[in-house]
Design a protein around this motif. Structure first.
Motif, mmCIF file in Angstrom:
data_model
loop_
_atom_site.group_PDB
_atom_site.id
_atom_site.type_symbol
_atom_site.label_atom_id
_atom_site.label_comp_id
_atom_site.label_asym_id
_atom_site.label_seq_id
_atom_site.Cartn_x
_atom_site.Cartn_y
_atom_site.Cartn_z
ATOM 1 N N LEU A 93 0.842 -1.194 0.000
ATOM 2 C CA LEU A 93 0.000 0.000 0.000
ATOM 3 C C LEU A 93 0.881 1.249 0.000
ATOM 4 C CD1 LEU A 93 -2.610 -0.812 2.816
ATOM 5 C CD2 LEU A 93 -3.010 -0.924 0.354
ATOM 6 N N SER A 94 0.352 2.308 -0.599
ATOM 7 C CA SER A 94 1.005 3.620 -0.472
ATOM 8 C C SER A 94 0.640 4.226 0.870
ATOM 9 C CB SER A 94 0.550 4.548 -1.600
ATOM 10 O OG SER A 94 -0.827 4.860 -1.430
ATOM 11 N N ARG A 95 1.340 5.296 1.248
ATOM 12 C CA ARG A 95 0.988 6.015 2.466
ATOM 13 C C ARG A 95 -0.455 6.529 2.404
ATOM 14 N NH1 ARG A 95 6.417 6.409 2.047
ATOM 15 N NH2 ARG A 95 7.696 6.839 3.933
ATOM 16 N N ALA A 96 -0.840 7.029 1.229
ATOM 17 C CA ALA A 96 -2.200 7.545 1.082
ATOM 18 C C ALA A 96 -3.224 6.434 1.285
ATOM 19 C CB ALA A 96 -2.371 8.186 -0.293
ATOM 20 N N ALA A 97 -2.925 5.253 0.759
ATOM 21 C CA ALA A 97 -3.858 4.134 0.909
ATOM 22 C C ALA A 97 -3.933 3.683 2.362
ATOM 23 C CB ALA A 97 -3.427 2.977 0.014
ATOM 24 N N VAL A 98 -2.795 3.684 3.062
ATOM 25 C CA VAL A 98 -2.808 3.337 4.492
ATOM 26 C C VAL A 98 -3.667 4.336 5.250
ATOM 27 C CG1 VAL A 98 -1.417 3.143 6.582
ATOM 28 C CG2 VAL A 98 -0.563 2.186 4.437
ATOM 29 N N ALA A 99 -3.486 5.638 4.940
ATOM 30 C CA ALA A 99 -4.272 6.675 5.608
ATOM 31 C C ALA A 99 -5.761 6.456 5.387
ATOM 32 C CB ALA A 99 -3.850 8.053 5.101
ATOM 33 N N SER A 100 -6.135 6.057 4.187
ATOM 34 C CA SER A 100 -7.538 5.801 3.882
ATOM 35 C C SER A 100 -8.070 4.610 4.673
ATOM 36 C CB SER A 100 -7.698 5.541 2.378
ATOM 37 O OG SER A 100 -9.025 5.208 2.058
ATOM 38 N N HIS A 101 -7.251 3.577 4.817
ATOM 39 C CA HIS A 101 -7.684 2.375 5.532
ATOM 40 C C HIS A 101 -7.892 2.627 7.017
ATOM 41 C CE1 HIS A 101 -7.784 -0.965 2.687
ATOM 42 N NE2 HIS A 101 -6.724 -0.458 2.083
ATOM 43 N N ILE A 102 -7.033 3.439 7.630
ATOM 44 C CA ILE A 102 -7.102 3.555 9.090
ATOM 45 C C ILE A 102 -7.671 4.885 9.572
ATOM 46 C CG2 ILE A 102 -5.158 1.960 9.327
ATOM 47 C CD1 ILE A 102 -3.375 4.267 10.076
ATOM 48 N N GLY A 103 -7.986 5.788 8.631
ATOM 49 C CA GLY A 103 -8.673 7.007 9.013
ATOM 50 C C GLY A 103 -7.799 8.076 9.641
ATOM 51 N N LEU A 104 -6.506 8.087 9.340
ATOM 52 C CA LEU A 104 -5.619 9.151 9.804
ATOM 53 C C LEU A 104 -5.208 10.010 8.619
ATOM 54 C CD1 LEU A 104 -3.244 7.196 12.232
ATOM 55 C CD2 LEU A 104 -5.190 8.662 12.839
ATOM 56 N N THR A 105 -4.641 11.190 8.913
ATOM 57 C CA THR A 105 -4.166 12.045 7.828
ATOM 58 C C THR A 105 -2.927 11.435 7.190
ATOM 59 O OG1 THR A 105 -2.679 13.359 9.217
ATOM 60 C CG2 THR A 105 -4.991 14.059 9.095
ATOM 61 N N ARG A 106 -2.691 11.833 5.956
ATOM 62 C CA ARG A 106 -1.508 11.306 5.262
ATOM 63 C C ARG A 106 -0.235 11.746 5.970
ATOM 64 N NH1 ARG A 106 -0.259 11.525 -1.256
ATOM 65 N NH2 ARG A 106 1.807 10.540 -1.137
ATOM 66 N N ALA A 107 -0.222 12.975 6.492
ATOM 67 C CA ALA A 107 0.971 13.464 7.194
ATOM 68 C C ALA A 107 1.248 12.618 8.439
ATOM 69 C CB ALA A 107 0.792 14.924 7.577
ATOM 70 N N ALA A 108 0.186 12.308 9.188
ATOM 71 C CA ALA A 108 0.365 11.488 10.389
ATOM 72 C C ALA A 108 0.862 10.102 10.018
ATOM 73 C CB ALA A 108 -0.942 11.403 11.164
ATOM 74 N N VAL A 109 0.292 9.530 8.955
ATOM 75 C CA VAL A 109 0.718 8.199 8.519
ATOM 76 C C VAL A 109 2.165 8.220 8.057
ATOM 77 C CG1 VAL A 109 0.407 6.468 6.696
ATOM 78 C CG2 VAL A 109 -1.566 7.298 7.990
ATOM 79 N N SER A 110 2.581 9.270 7.344
ATOM 80 C CA SER A 110 3.965 9.344 6.869
ATOM 81 C C SER A 110 4.949 9.323 8.033
ATOM 82 C CB SER A 110 4.169 10.602 6.029
ATOM 83 O OG SER A 110 3.504 10.486 4.791
ATOM 84 N N THR A 111 4.619 10.035 9.105
ATOM 85 C CA THR A 111 5.483 10.038 10.291
ATOM 86 C C THR A 111 5.584 8.634 10.888
ATOM 87 O OG1 THR A 111 4.925 12.332 10.789
ATOM 88 C CG2 THR A 111 5.811 11.011 12.596
ATOM 89 N N LEU A 112 4.444 7.953 10.996
ATOM 90 C CA LEU A 112 4.431 6.599 11.544
ATOM 91 C C LEU A 112 5.189 5.634 10.632
ATOM 92 C CD1 LEU A 112 0.667 6.542 12.577
ATOM 93 C CD2 LEU A 112 2.619 6.633 14.151
#
Length: 420
Positions: free
Chosen positions: A42-61
């Motif tokens: 998955l891309s970061r954007a796709a992960v963000a969509s799956h778990i309901g967080l912002t893309r910026a927050a997901v990128s940090t994680l």
């Protein structure tokens, strides 16, 4: 066996972590790991969509998980997506591994499973463990654990922990085997006899077998009763995707449910237990394929190997060849199993009964009598009976996967080198 290391129905995603800012970060790291393990790459954007967080927050994680060696960047996503392609993420094949071990009545086994669910190392030894002192048995097991860890480390993989499956009662949230009748063990704390250095989990082999079925089986329901057998017979109940352990951790002792209360004595102290009619020793006696040692074990096995795997294969081969005595013994065992299962099915109403372990090989000759007893005794309830997709490796794989899944559940707890 290779399988994605995730629960296709439910991810634990940091369950049990404290409800603080640090706890929230750890839960979110877990949510990212579970999303990639379940749906990746998955891309970061796709992960963000799956778990309901912002893309910026997901990128940090994601950056933190990449630095920890738990996620890999594979390069641009596959073509065909709208917009600029993101970099695809996958669970690392070079992260920590879970070490699983199994103590059987006639064997020892250890394997290492990585975060993708691939077996990276494995070692086995045939060992007559009945009535042996625990110390030499666990010394042999420790040698196999060291061998598997060394093979994993040669591949650049660090062990995250050790989980041991045993054929007996294990006190909940401890490493103590309270009673293992077919081994002759009582009140044995495995942490005192196995080398330290790795977090240790100990559980009943049927529990780990059921977890393997839940996590790795393609068609397992969320509510089922898993029945497994080697020398003895164990069971584990999965309700809503979770093990039902009981107050003391002793749930599932199907082998010691009385089938005929006035029947023969059992090593557990009871009489007429299921194992005295459907355990391996009882079936071999009824089939004319061997003598006995003690109440339920094997002695002179009429030329059969000491390996339980081989003994079950011989039973299956002779039944398939039309040996009527073997077929009758298996049918009688299936009927006894059906009687013992009746109470559990009436009380708990599972979606299915799953036969694992040696029972999976013998199912064609066990099932007709088993299903007939269930049909006649369960008050019209519908409960399908099916054969495990995992087979005899269930306890070993369930143990190893339980450790690897713990990394997905709390990736922040992984230290350098893969340990926790």
């Amino acid at each position: 066996m290779t399988a994605p290391l995730h629960d296709r129905r439910r991810g634990t995603s940091g369950a049990g972590l404290p409800d603080t800012q640090q706890g929230m970060r750890r839960r979110n790291l877990s949510r990212v790991m579970h999303a990639v393990a379940t749906h990746g790459p998955l891309s970061r954007a796709a992960v963000a969509s799956h778990i309901g967080l912002t893309r910026a927050a997901v990128s940090t994680l994601v950056d933190e998980l990449i630095r920890s060696g738990l996620l890999d960047e594979l390069g641009p996503e596959r073509p065909g997506r709208v917009g600029r392609p993101g970099s695809a993420l996958a669970v690392s094949a070079m992260g920590p591994v879970g070490i699983g071990a199994e103590v059987g009545v006639d064997h020892l086994a250890v394997c290492a499973v990585d975060l993708r669910g691939d077996i990276r190392a494995r070692a086995e030894r045939r060992s007559a463990n009945r009535d042996r002192s625990p110390a030499p048995v666990l010394k042999e097991l420790a040698a196999l654990v060291r061998q598997v860890c060394a093979e994993a480390q040669q591949q650049g993989l660090g062990p995250a922990g050790l989980a041991v499956a045993v054929p007996g009662l294990v006190a909940r949230d401890t490493t103590t085997v309270v009673r293992a009748p077919n081994l002759g063990w009582r009140d044995i704390d495995l942490s005192r006899l196995l080398p330290g250095g790795l977090p240790l989990t100990v559980d009943n082999e049927a529990n780990f077998g059921a977890l393997a079925e839940l996590w790795l089986g393609d068609e397992s329901p969320e509510d089922f009763l898993h029945v497994s057998a080697e020398i003895g017979i164990g069971a584990a109940l999965v309700v809503d995707g979770r093990l039902l352990r009981g107050a003391r951790g002793f749930a599932g002792e199907l082998g010691h449910v009385p089938v005929r209360p006035d029947g023969p004595a059992c090593p557990c102290g009871g009489r007429g237990c299921l194992e005295q009619y459907a355990g391996e020793g009882a079936v071999l006696r009824a089939a004319g394929l061997g003598g006995v040692r003690g109440s339920g074990g094997m002695g002179d096995s009429g030329g059969l190997s000491d390996s339980g795997e081989v003994r079950s294969e011989v039973l299956a081969e002779r039944a398939a060849a039309g040996d009527e005595r073997v077929r009758r013994a298996l049918s009688d065992a299936g009927a006894a199993l059906g009687i013992a299962l009746t109470g559990a099915v009436n009380l708990l109403d599972p979606q299915a009964v799953v036969l694992g372990g040696a029972l999976s090989r013998l199912a064609p000759w066990l099932l007709p009598a088993l299903e007939q007893e269930l049909s006649e005794r369960t008050a019209g309830r519908t409960c399908g009976v099916r054969v495990s997709e995992i087979g005899p490796d269930g306890p070993l794989l369930g143990a190893a996967h339980s450790v690897a899944r713990a990394v997905l559940d709390d990736p922040a707890g992984v230290r350098a080198g893969g340990t926790r």
